[in-house]
Design a protein around this motif. Structure first.
Motif, PDB file in Angstrom:
ATOM      1  N   LYS A 158       1.170   4.899   1.274  1.00 32.64           N
ATOM      2  CA  LYS A 158       0.603   5.653   2.387  1.00 32.64           C
ATOM      3  C   LYS A 158       1.391   6.933   2.614  1.00 32.64           C
ATOM      4  O   LYS A 158       2.554   7.021   2.220  1.00 32.64           O
TER       5      LYS A 158
ATOM      6  N   GLU B 100       1.746   8.073   8.367  1.00 30.95           N
ATOM      7  CA  GLU B 100       1.049   6.807   8.646  1.00 30.95           C
ATOM      8  C   GLU B 100       2.019   5.641   8.648  1.00 30.95           C
ATOM      9  O   GLU B 100       1.901   4.716   9.468  1.00 30.95           O
TER      10      GLU B 100
ATOM     11  N   GLU C 179       0.826  -1.201   0.000  1.00 33.16           N
ATOM     12  CA  GLU C 179       0.000   0.000   0.000  1.00 33.16           C
ATOM     13  C   GLU C 179       0.863   1.255   0.000  1.00 33.16           C
ATOM     14  O   GLU C 179       1.894   1.295   0.670  1.00 33.16           O
TER      15      GLU C 179
END
Length: 315
Positions: A290, A294, A288
């Motif tokens: 991000k 985060e 992912e």
């Protein structure tokens, strides 16, 4: 989790979390480095093959983006290394990391200027030498890492270096999450350095093709190119990487020629046919894109959960 109370890396660098950004050529931009620093880690500008004026511009830029500590990575094989060292001293850069060599000739001047000096090492003997000449800490970088690599795995290298020196050790190579961070701390490391994980971030200026390659790659999808040329580097396996490896068995001169400029073609242009997409084996752990904040918070939280679970297990 308050690392500052008892973590020497946080105290040494005046940062919230002992998470350092790798000094990545082309990918280590002021924007990405500032995002890491603002999130509590240490962002590092990758000077790569920059000339003095280009690094000066990068330093000026990061200072408009963060008031937190940051670093500059200098590659000792750069033809401009002397002028870059002069510049970081003049600019009072808080931290300098060194790669690809022995920075001993610069150590006294840097330390006298109040700069924290952290060399990358690929052996316990090199770590001992860096401790003797006054390094504040060392980065023990294993062969799982992206880009130019040594011959020892992170697990073995970090273990050996932590036993060999008294200065703080930062672990690097194949690290992308809090579980890996906990494992490195169990070996004696007091910080981690990550490059590939930060490339797969919202703030990274790397081409979208690079980010997509990271997301779709498995832990087996990197290869080492350049070893017969004397500068092995771990890259994502693409048609270009396969071509380079084939040329290395037939025509070393041609292999070296096609590699010139290939990192920029990957990072900036996203050129699948001519680019070297330097990345660590941890690509298979990244799924992912991000924001940097985060990423760091997820790692810190997972580190805490992992260490708590271990403590419960050994009670």
């Amino acid at each position: 989790m308050n690392f500052r109370q008892n973590n020497r890396i946080c105290q040494l660098l005046n940062i919230e979390y002992p998470i350092i950004m790798g000094g990545m050529s082309w990918a280590g931009t002021p924007k990405l480095a500032a995002a890491v620093s603002n999130a509590g880690g240490l962002g590092v500008i990758g000077s790569g093959a920059m000339k003095r004026e280009h690094l000066k511009e990068a330093i000026d830029t990061i200072r408009t983006l963060t008031d937190k500590p940051f670093g500059v990575n200098i590659i000792l094989v750069s033809p401009y290394v002397d002028e870059l060292v002069d510049l970081v001293i003049e600019e009072k850069v808080p931290v300098v990391t060194f790669g690809a060599g022995n920075p001993s000739k610069y150590m006294t001047r840097l330390k006298e200027a109040g700069i924290r000096v952290i060399p990358v090492v690929a052996s316990d003997n090199m770590a001992k030498m860096m401790e003797r000449i006054g390094a504040d800490a060392v980065i023990a970088e294993g062969m799982e890492s992206g880009g130019h690599i040594g011959e020892v795995t992170t697990l073995v290298l970090v273990n050996a270096v932590c036993r060999a020196v008294k200065i703080p050790v930062i672990a690097a190579g194949g690290i992308a999450d809090g579980r890996a961070m906990a494992a490195m701390f169990a070996l004696g490391a007091e910080g981690i350095q990550m490059g590939t994980r930060f490339i797969a971030s919202t703030e990274a200026d790397t081409h979208e093709n690079f980010k997509k390659l990271i997301l779709k790659s498995s832990i087996r999808d990197t290869v080492v190119t350049g070893a017969p040329l004397g500068h092995p580097a771990r890259v994502i396996e693409t048609r270009f990487a396969k071509k380079v490896r084939e040329l290395e068995t037939k025509n070393l001169q041609e292999a070296e020629e096609v590699l010139v400029g290939s990192l920029r073609k990957a990072v900036v242009d996203g050129n699948i046919e001519e680019g070297s997409f330097m990345a660590g084996q941890c690509v298979g752990l990244i799924n992912e894109i991000k924001p940097v904040k985060e990423i760091i918070q997820d790692i810190v939280n997972e580190f805490y959960e992992t260490t708590q679970t271990f403590c419960e297990f050994v009670k």
